[in-house]
Design a protein around this motif. Structure first.
Motif, PDB file in Angstrom:
ATOM      1  N   GLU A   1      -4.681   5.561  -0.231  1.00 57.71           N
ATOM      2  CA  GLU A   1      -3.685   4.666   0.373  1.00 57.71           C
ATOM      3  C   GLU A   1      -4.155   4.152   1.725  1.00 57.71           C
ATOM      4  O   GLU A   1      -3.973   2.967   2.052  1.00 57.71           O
ATOM      5  N   VAL A   2      -4.768   5.009   2.524  1.00 58.13           N
ATOM      6  CA  VAL A   2      -5.294   4.587   3.828  1.00 58.13           C
ATOM      7  C   VAL A   2      -6.355   3.504   3.641  1.00 58.13           C
ATOM      8  O   VAL A   2      -6.381   2.499   4.359  1.00 58.13           O
ATOM      9  N   ALA A   3      -7.232   3.707   2.672  1.00 59.83           N
ATOM     10  CA  ALA A   3      -8.290   2.727   2.403  1.00 59.83           C
ATOM     11  C   ALA A   3      -7.697   1.374   2.015  1.00 59.83           C
ATOM     12  O   ALA A   3      -8.164   0.315   2.466  1.00 59.83           O
ATOM     13  N   ILE A   4      -6.642   1.399   1.217  1.00 60.81           N
ATOM     14  CA  ILE A   4      -5.991   0.153   0.804  1.00 60.81           C
ATOM     15  C   ILE A   4      -5.336  -0.537   1.995  1.00 60.81           C
ATOM     16  O   ILE A   4      -5.421  -1.757   2.157  1.00 60.81           O
ATOM     17  N   SER A   5      -4.683   0.257   2.853  1.00 60.67           N
ATOM     18  CA  SER A   5      -3.964  -0.324   3.997  1.00 60.67           C
ATOM     19  C   SER A   5      -4.912  -0.965   5.006  1.00 60.67           C
ATOM     20  O   SER A   5      -4.511  -1.861   5.759  1.00 60.67           O
ATOM     21  N   ARG A   6      -6.176  -0.528   5.024  1.00 62.97           N
ATOM     22  CA  ARG A   6      -7.146  -1.075   5.991  1.00 62.97           C
ATOM     23  C   ARG A   6      -8.020  -2.179   5.394  1.00 62.97           C
ATOM     24  O   ARG A   6      -8.787  -2.819   6.110  1.00 62.97           O
TER      25      ARG A   6
ATOM     26  N   PRO B   1       0.812  -1.224   0.000  1.00 64.52           N
ATOM     27  CA  PRO B   1       0.000   0.000   0.000  1.00 64.52           C
ATOM     28  C   PRO B   1       0.845   1.274   0.000  1.00 64.52           C
ATOM     29  O   PRO B   1       0.493   2.261  -0.656  1.00 64.52           O
ATOM     30  N   TRP B   2       1.946   1.243   0.728  1.00 65.96           N
ATOM     31  CA  TRP B   2       2.862   2.381   0.809  1.00 65.96           C
ATOM     32  C   TRP B   2       3.339   2.784  -0.593  1.00 65.96           C
ATOM     33  O   TRP B   2       3.263   3.950  -0.995  1.00 65.96           O
TER      34      TRP B   2
ATOM     35  N   GLU C   1      -0.932   5.993   5.702  1.00 68.46           N
ATOM     36  CA  GLU C   1      -0.935   4.992   6.772  1.00 68.46           C
ATOM     37  C   GLU C   1      -0.248   3.694   6.354  1.00 68.46           C
ATOM     38  O   GLU C   1      -0.564   3.122   5.312  1.00 68.46           O
ATOM     39  N   ASN C   2       0.695   3.278   7.176  1.00 68.78           N
ATOM     40  CA  ASN C   2       1.296   1.956   6.990  1.00 68.78           C
ATOM     41  C   ASN C   2       0.481   0.928   7.768  1.00 68.78           C
ATOM     42  O   ASN C   2       0.348  -0.207   7.345  1.00 68.78           O
TER      43      ASN C   2
END
Length: 345
Positions: A277-282, A46-47, A153-154
């Motif tokens: 990116e946050v949506a993907i990481s969660r 995601p990063w 967000e990581n």
């Protein structure tokens, strides 16, 4: 007569337009052909997806005036994650999507997110990054030669190992755990009786493969994308002890070299890329959607979910670390964070 008036109007318009075009050309001439964007991880993490998306959106929103090339693996600083922020300040790196953990040696306040068991859930994390605490940290970063634009967000960092399930601090005793280059992480795992070993992510994967280290702690998206289950990591404990926000930033001099219009375009691109990116990481790790956890279990990994009582034992064991680092981070900032978390909806 009409044609004469039209001709004169055209000449007048040209007189106004040419200087503008010349100014525009001068501005464009000041721009670099390529801007270097640093990230620790590339795609499909995601990063890396977030960094790549930012570059894509910037090119789109600036009409191609600003072109960005992403350099994953912190390759611009020979893979040393902890040197990224210094290189960014010095201008060796133009832009970055960086980790609060990796930048904390230079900006001690960013250690806030690494205080053990400060943030119990995503709403708590959002209360910090999207509230007054986040603004305070951005104001601080703005005094250090960078322009912060958005929070990515990581993720919450969970612990895995090749030995046995971890349910109590005693289960970590003597275990070699790979950690990032932060003194706070050394203190935390030492307090839990483990043997923390600092190394870059590039070095961590072969170390896990050979058994040079027993375990590691990372967000679940990284656990899957890095295929850690194939590196002996068959025991995974969900303890959510810290979270790792990412920050989209631009070097201050680079930012100043852009027109106001392009600055706003880059900012808008960062906000959009960060949200995506946050949506993907969660994805896949929530109560509503636990598909990623199911995928991990299907790989033969034993997943341990701590009860509140079990988690409390880890929190108690690391409380002295929390207290020690609160003094270094700033008691007022920590108190503001605790208040924001307590008030979250």
């Amino acid at each position: 007569m009409k044609s004469l008036k039209a001709l004169l109007a055209g000449i007048a318009l040209a007189a106004l337009t040419v200087p503008a075009l010349v100014a525009g050309a001068a501005n464009a001439a000041d721009y670099k052909a390529e801007y270097k964007l640093s990230t620790v991880l590339g795609k499909p993490f995601p990063w890396g997806v977030g960094g790549d998306r930012w570059a894509e959106l910037v090119k789109e929103k600036t009409g191609g005036r600003i072109n960005i090339k992403m350099y994953p693996g912190t390759s611009l600083v020979n893979g040393d994650q902890t040197k990224e922020f210094t290189a960014l300040r010095q201008g060796t790196i133009d832009m970055a999507v960086g980790s609060t953990i990796n930048w904390s040696p230079q900006v001690k306040e960013l250690n806030l997110f690494s205080l053990p068991f400060l943030m119990p859930d995503h709403k708590a994390l959002d209360a910090l990054t999207q509230g007054e605490v986040g603004k305070t940290l951005f104001d601080l970063l703005a005094t250090k030669d960078v322009v912060p634009l958005a929070w990515g967000e990581n993720g919450f960092r969970e612990i895995s190992n090749s030995k046995h399930p971890i349910r109590t601090p005693a289960d970590l005793k003597g275990m070699k755990i790979r950690v990032v280059g932060s003194p706070l992480y050394l203190d935390t795992f030492t307090a839990l009786g483990a043997n923390p070993t600092q190394m870059s992510w590039a070095d961590a994967q072969p170390a896990l493969s050979t058994g040079a280290v027993d375990g590691q702690e990372n967000p679940l998206a990284i656990f899957v994308a890095a295929k850690l289950a194939t590196l002996g990591q068959k025991n995974l404990t969900l303890w959510g002890y810290v979270a790792d926000p990412l920050i989209f930033v631009v070097n201050k001099e680079v930012w100043a070299s852009w027109s106001k219009e392009d600055q706003e375009a880059v900012r808008a691109a960062a906000v959009q890329a960060a949200a995506e990116e946050v949506a993907i990481s969660r994805k896949g790790i929530t109560a509503e959607d636990d598909s990623l956890l199911k995928e991990i279990t299907a790989q033969g990994v034993e997943v341990v979910r701590l009860t509140p009582e079990e988690q409390k034992a880890f929190q108690t064991a690391t409380q002295p670390v929390f207290d020690k680092w609160t003094k270094q981070i700033g008691p007022d900032l920590v108190k503001a964070a605790q208040s924001a978390i307590a008030a979250r909806k």
